[in-house]
Design a protein around this motif. Structure first.
Motif, PDB file in Angstrom:
ATOM      1  N   ALA A  65       0.701  -1.252  -0.122  1.00 18.66           N
ATOM      2  CA  ALA A  65      -0.066  -0.109  -0.162  1.00 18.66           C
ATOM      3  C   ALA A  65       0.963   1.250  -0.129  1.00 18.66           C
ATOM      4  O   ALA A  65       1.794   1.354   0.827  1.00 18.66           O
ATOM      5  CB  ALA A  65      -0.877   0.148   1.205  1.00 18.66           C
ATOM      6  N   ALA A  80      -4.858   6.932  -2.550  1.00 17.54           N
ATOM      7  CA  ALA A  80      -4.795   5.656  -2.325  1.00 17.54           C
ATOM      8  C   ALA A  80      -3.775   5.177  -3.381  1.00 17.54           C
ATOM      9  O   ALA A  80      -4.319   5.289  -4.695  1.00 17.54           O
ATOM     10  CB  ALA A  80      -5.837   4.794  -2.077  1.00 17.54           C
ATOM     11  N   LEU A 117      -0.518   1.911  -4.987  1.00 19.45           N
ATOM     12  CA  LEU A 117       0.247   0.859  -4.614  1.00 19.45           C
ATOM     13  C   LEU A 117       1.591   1.032  -5.030  1.00 19.45           C
ATOM     14  O   LEU A 117       1.757   1.446  -6.104  1.00 19.45           O
ATOM     15  CB  LEU A 117      -0.579  -0.432  -5.397  1.00 19.45           C
ATOM     16  N   PHE A 151      -8.491   2.032  -0.907  1.00 14.36           N
ATOM     17  CA  PHE A 151      -7.418   1.030  -0.961  1.00 14.36           C
ATOM     18  C   PHE A 151      -8.189  -0.338  -1.471  1.00 14.36           C
ATOM     19  O   PHE A 151      -7.651  -0.979  -2.279  1.00 14.36           O
ATOM     20  CB  PHE A 151      -6.461   0.870  -0.081  1.00 14.36           C
ATOM     21  N   GLN A 199      -8.676   3.813   3.453  1.00 17.42           N
ATOM     22  CA  GLN A 199      -8.678   2.388   3.627  1.00 17.42           C
ATOM     23  C   GLN A 199      -9.696   1.682   2.582  1.00 17.42           C
ATOM     24  O   GLN A 199      -9.782   0.674   2.108  1.00 17.42           O
ATOM     25  CB  GLN A 199      -8.994   1.935   5.031  1.00 17.42           C
TER      26      GLN A 199
END
Length: 247
Positions: free
Chosen positions: A85, A103, A105, A147, A144
Motif C-alpha cells: 500500500a 490511495a 500501490l 485502497f 482504507q
C-alpha cells in the motif's frame, strides 16, 4: 522508520522530514490557518498508527517557495501479491490547494507507483476551524476504503485483454492528452511490447498501465503524482466510468 528511494534523483526539491521541520509557515489570519508541513506529517503518522498502520518508507518534495508539499508513503497495510500500500499526499500553504490524499500501490516488480484517480480531500481548506487530527482520522478511513477499491480495480485490469491495435491507440491517446510528456512515448511503447519481466508479458490493461508508470519514474514527484492519478482515472481506477479502450 527509514527514508526511502522511491523518487528519481532528477527531482531537485527532495527533502527529508527533518528538513520539513525547518520550513517556515506563513502567518495565520482570522480566516486562514496554514498547517506546518512537519505538523501535518507527524499528525498523519500518529493517525496511521492509531489504525495499526506504520510507515515503511517516505519521501517528500517541496516546490521552490516551500509552500507546496508532495509526499509518497509506503505503508505496512494489507500487502498484496503485486505490491504494498502507498499513500500519496499533496498540500499547499498558499490557499491554492487543500490537504489531499490518494490511495496507491507500490508495485514490487518495477518499484513503480499506481494511484487511484479519486482524491481524498480534507473537508476544510486550511480554515480557522480546521481540526487536523479529526480530519485526518476521517481521511484515513476513506483511504482504507479507496485502497480496497484499488485492489479490485487492479484485478479488473489484469482480466482486461488489449489487442496490439488497441494498445497503440491507448499509447497515442495518453500522450496526445498530455497525461505524460511525449518524450516518454518510445520507452513506454518498448516496455509494453517488449517487456523485460514475465509479470508484464500478458497483453492486458494492467501490463500497459505499468509500462506508463514505469516511464513516469523519470518525472519529478511534483508532476509525476498528478500524472499517475490522471492515468488512474483514464484506466478506470476511480468511482467514475473507465475510459481506457480495453476489450
Amino acid at each position: 522508520m527509514e527514508s526511502g528511494t522511491l523518487l528519481s534523483h532528477v527531482d531537485t526539491d527532495l527533502v527529508t522530514r527533518e528538513q520539513l521541520a525547518l520550513v517556515q509557515t506563513p502567518d495565520a489570519t482570522r480566516s486562514f490557518k496554514p498547517v506546518p508541513h512537519i505538523e501535518l506529517i507527524n499528525t498523519l503518522e500518529h493517525v496511521l498508527h492509531l489504525n495499526q498502520i506504520t510507515i515503511r518508507k517516505e519521501q517528500f518534495a517541496l516546490r521552490r517557495d516551500g509552500l507546496t508539499l508532495f509526499g509518497v508513503l509506503q505503508l505496512s497495510y494489507q500487502d498484496t501479491r503485486d505490491g504494498m500500500a502507498a499513500l500519496g499526499l499533496r498540500t499547499s500553504n498558499n490557499r491554492t490547494m487543500s490537504i489531499q490524499l490518494c490511495a496507491g500501490l507500490s508495485v514490487f516488480v518495477c518499484d513503480n507507483m499506481v494511484f487511484r484517480g479519486d482524491l481524498i480531500a480534507l473537508n476544510r481548506k486550511h480554515t480557522s476551524g480546521l481540526h487536523l487530527r479529526t480530519e485526518l482520522s476521517h481521511a484515513i478511513l476513506r483511504f482504507q476504503d479507496h485502497f480496497g477499491r484499488l485492489t479490485g480495480e487492479i484485478a479488473n485490469l489484469k482480466e482486461s485483454s488489449v489487442s496490439d491495435t488497441g494498445a497503440k491507440a491507448i499509447l497515442h491517446d495518453v500522450f496526445v492528452k498530455g497525461i505524460l510528456p511525449i518524450r516518454l512515448l518510445p520507452e513506454a511503447s518498448s516496455l509494453y511490447f517488449e517487456p523485460f519481466v514475465d509479470e508484464f508479458r500478458p497483453r492486458t490493461a494492467w501490463s500497459l498501465h505499468n509500462a506508463f508508470t514505469a516511464v513516469a519514474k523519470e518525472m519529478p514527484i511534483t508532476t509525476r503524482m498528478p500524472a499517475i492519478q490522471e492515468l488512474g482515472r483514464y484506466f478506470g481506477m476511480t468511482n467514475g466510468v473507465a475510459e481506457a479502450g480495453t476489450e
